[in-house]
Design a protein around this motif. Sequence first.
Motif, PDB file in Angstrom:
ATOM      1  N   LEU A 290      70.835  -3.417  53.508  1.00 57.18           N
ATOM      2  CA  LEU A 290      69.853  -2.354  53.317  1.00 57.18           C
ATOM      3  C   LEU A 290      70.500  -1.020  52.977  1.00 57.18           C
ATOM      4  O   LEU A 290      69.867  -0.157  52.360  1.00 57.18           O
ATOM      5  CB  LEU A 290      68.993  -2.204  54.586  1.00 57.18           C
ATOM      6  N   PHE A 408      59.346  -8.763  56.091  1.00 53.56           N
ATOM      7  CA  PHE A 408      60.718  -8.273  56.036  1.00 53.56           C
ATOM      8  C   PHE A 408      61.074  -7.798  54.627  1.00 53.56           C
ATOM      9  O   PHE A 408      61.758  -6.786  54.448  1.00 53.56           O
ATOM     10  CB  PHE A 408      61.699  -9.356  56.499  1.00 53.56           C
ATOM     11  N   CYS A 411      59.309  -4.493  54.033  1.00 49.56           N
ATOM     12  CA  CYS A 411      59.983  -3.426  54.782  1.00 49.56           C
ATOM     13  C   CYS A 411      61.293  -3.029  54.109  1.00 49.56           C
ATOM     14  O   CYS A 411      61.645  -1.839  54.073  1.00 49.56           O
ATOM     15  CB  CYS A 411      60.241  -3.881  56.218  1.00 49.56           C
ATOM     16  N   ALA A 412      62.025  -4.009  53.577  1.00 51.04           N
ATOM     17  CA  ALA A 412      63.271  -3.705  52.872  1.00 51.04           C
ATOM     18  C   ALA A 412      62.992  -2.814  51.665  1.00 51.04           C
ATOM     19  O   ALA A 412      63.721  -1.841  51.403  1.00 51.04           O
ATOM     20  CB  ALA A 412      63.957  -5.001  52.433  1.00 51.04           C
ATOM     21  N   ILE A 415      62.303   0.722  52.825  1.00 48.89           N
ATOM     22  CA  ILE A 415      63.531   1.404  53.249  1.00 48.89           C
ATOM     23  C   ILE A 415      64.348   1.842  52.036  1.00 48.89           C
ATOM     24  O   ILE A 415      64.891   2.951  52.012  1.00 48.89           O
ATOM     25  CB  ILE A 415      64.356   0.483  54.172  1.00 48.89           C
ATOM     26  N   LEU A 427      65.404   3.636  60.163  1.00 47.92           N
ATOM     27  CA  LEU A 427      64.605   2.476  59.743  1.00 47.92           C
ATOM     28  C   LEU A 427      65.483   1.243  59.561  1.00 47.92           C
ATOM     29  O   LEU A 427      65.080   0.126  59.926  1.00 47.92           O
ATOM     30  CB  LEU A 427      63.866   2.787  58.438  1.00 47.92           C
ATOM     31  N   MET A 431      64.949  -2.268  61.458  1.00 46.20           N
ATOM     32  CA  MET A 431      64.743  -3.452  60.636  1.00 46.20           C
ATOM     33  C   MET A 431      65.817  -4.509  60.894  1.00 46.20           C
ATOM     34  O   MET A 431      65.522  -5.704  61.019  1.00 46.20           O
ATOM     35  CB  MET A 431      64.748  -3.041  59.156  1.00 46.20           C
ATOM     36  N   SER A 432      67.055  -4.086  60.983  1.00 53.42           N
ATOM     37  CA  SER A 432      68.168  -5.019  61.186  1.00 53.42           C
ATOM     38  C   SER A 432      68.063  -5.702  62.551  1.00 53.42           C
ATOM     39  O   SER A 432      68.289  -6.911  62.676  1.00 53.42           O
ATOM     40  CB  SER A 432      69.494  -4.280  61.062  1.00 53.42           C
ATOM     41  N   ALA A 435      65.201  -8.276  62.357  1.00 45.07           N
ATOM     42  CA  ALA A 435      65.595  -9.462  61.595  1.00 45.07           C
ATOM     43  C   ALA A 435      66.509 -10.355  62.427  1.00 45.07           C
ATOM     44  O   ALA A 435      66.383 -11.593  62.414  1.00 45.07           O
ATOM     45  CB  ALA A 435      66.289  -9.049  60.303  1.00 45.07           C
ATOM     46  N   SER A 459      58.710  -1.739  65.518  1.00 43.72           N
ATOM     47  CA  SER A 459      59.691  -1.465  64.461  1.00 43.72           C
ATOM     48  C   SER A 459      59.037  -1.639  63.095  1.00 43.72           C
ATOM     49  O   SER A 459      59.204  -0.804  62.190  1.00 43.72           O
ATOM     50  CB  SER A 459      60.896  -2.405  64.602  1.00 43.72           C
ATOM     51  N   LEU A 460      58.274  -2.716  62.922  1.00 44.59           N
ATOM     52  CA  LEU A 460      57.559  -2.947  61.663  1.00 44.59           C
ATOM     53  C   LEU A 460      56.528  -1.850  61.424  1.00 44.59           C
ATOM     54  O   LEU A 460      56.340  -1.386  60.290  1.00 44.59           O
ATOM     55  CB  LEU A 460      56.881  -4.317  61.694  1.00 44.59           C
ATOM     56  N   ILE A 463      58.232   1.309  60.146  1.00 44.61           N
ATOM     57  CA  ILE A 463      58.689   1.160  58.761  1.00 44.61           C
ATOM     58  C   ILE A 463      57.505   1.294  57.806  1.00 44.61           C
ATOM     59  O   ILE A 463      57.605   1.945  56.760  1.00 44.61           O
ATOM     60  CB  ILE A 463      59.410  -0.187  58.573  1.00 44.61           C
TER      61      ILE A 463
END
Length: 483
Positions: A290, A408, A411-412, A415, A427, A431-432, A435, A459-460, A463
């Motif tokens: 990311l 995911f 979200c990537a 970011i 973020l 996210m990490s 995952a 977290s989601l 983001i």
Amino acid sequence: MKQFFLSSPIVKHKVIVLLVGILIAVLVSLLTIKFEAIGPLVLVAVCLAIVFTIFVFKNPRNGLITLIFYCFMMFFLGRELPGIPYGIGIEVILILTLFAALFFYAKKDWANCQNDLFKLFLLWFLISFFEVINPAGASINGWFHEIRSVALYPLLIVIIGLVIFRTEKDLNVFLLIIIGLALVSALNGIKQLHIGLSPGDQKFLDDGGAITHIVSGKLRIFSFYDAAQFGASQAQFVIIAITLAFGPFKPWKKIVFLILTLIFFYGMIISGTRGALFVLVVGMFMAIFLSKNFKVLIIGGTIAMVFLAGLKYTNIGNNYYEVYRLRTALDPKDPSLNLRFMNQKILAEYLQSKPFGGGLGVIGVWGKEYNKDKFLSTVEPDSYWVKVWVMYGIVGFVIWFCMMMYLFGKCAGIIWKTKDDKLRVKLIALMSGAAGVFFCSYGNEIINNMPSSIVVCLSLVFIYLSPKMDAAITAKKMKEITV
């Protein structure tokens, strides 16, 4: 003057407080006479519930923050103060906060729920709801208990989070709270190892916990949870802390994050949770990916490969039980791993004729409790992925897996488009970690249990909310430049 004095709002307020105090004292006396010690305790609980309700309705954010604390600490309360169904507390706080939000926020404030994060979690809840009519005929009691953690909690957390949290300050507070609670969990685990267990901890082992938490005579540290959840959670915070440590922050903050990284890593190691290794591996690669920094990608990838190769092909550190146990996660001949593969093979054969699975609550804890007559209840899932596959069938599993992959991926993309460097690093950290927990859940039930569940869901949420935060930060910077 006397009339004015008696009609003063301050005096009226004091008189009301005095009368309420007298009334409570009388009630406590009567309840003590009638029910002994339990009476006053019930009254105190009712009073606290009323105060908390006012606290939440005054500002629903109070309810959500309380819920975060509660999800980290409720297993500790369950051990030290047993006999109370603490799991119901999650629903109580969630529903109370949701109702408070309905009264507190205007219609326009609910616009944040008009996105695919909410829609996908709603879809998953509806699929879970209709699993009650699964033709396999699992118990409704099992379905009722299972749907809470697999679908209801995540949906309500996402709804409330999208409505209540909206600024970068909220994100900073969230990070501060969860990192602080993770630190408390780590310190409690270290205390268990080096000082000793609390009475509640010891009772947990005596009541059956020793079967999975004392291996080869060594205690697997479990802190406030169980060892699997503790180890995976600590690994998640290793990822969060080390990502923030390499962010564009002040030197003293970088040092603090590096110290936290070491503490969380130690917490992960002493848990003896082998699956936590995959939180680290997946989380680290996700963070590097990311960041879009190819130099970091090459260096970080090399370090990770050397670390894994050291575990796989050397005996370095084998005199430490924690390192030895972590190394077994990479051993294809490990008996525990092969037993899981054998169970999955048995399940695959059984589920060939059941594309929609055996129904919610048919396997795991609730399977043993409410579906003892079903074959699936006799097989250990040992994995949340496997559990979803067994309960929902291959159809439901594919829907769930694709849903998570889509989220995911989305979200990537969010970011990558984030302009503010500090916001982007925060973020990436969230996210990490999320995952890593998702992929670790192939080996254990992690993502559906607290506190990992609420951390991943929020977290989601952050983001998805971050584009508005990023726009506000950019606008503020432009205004400062203009001025």
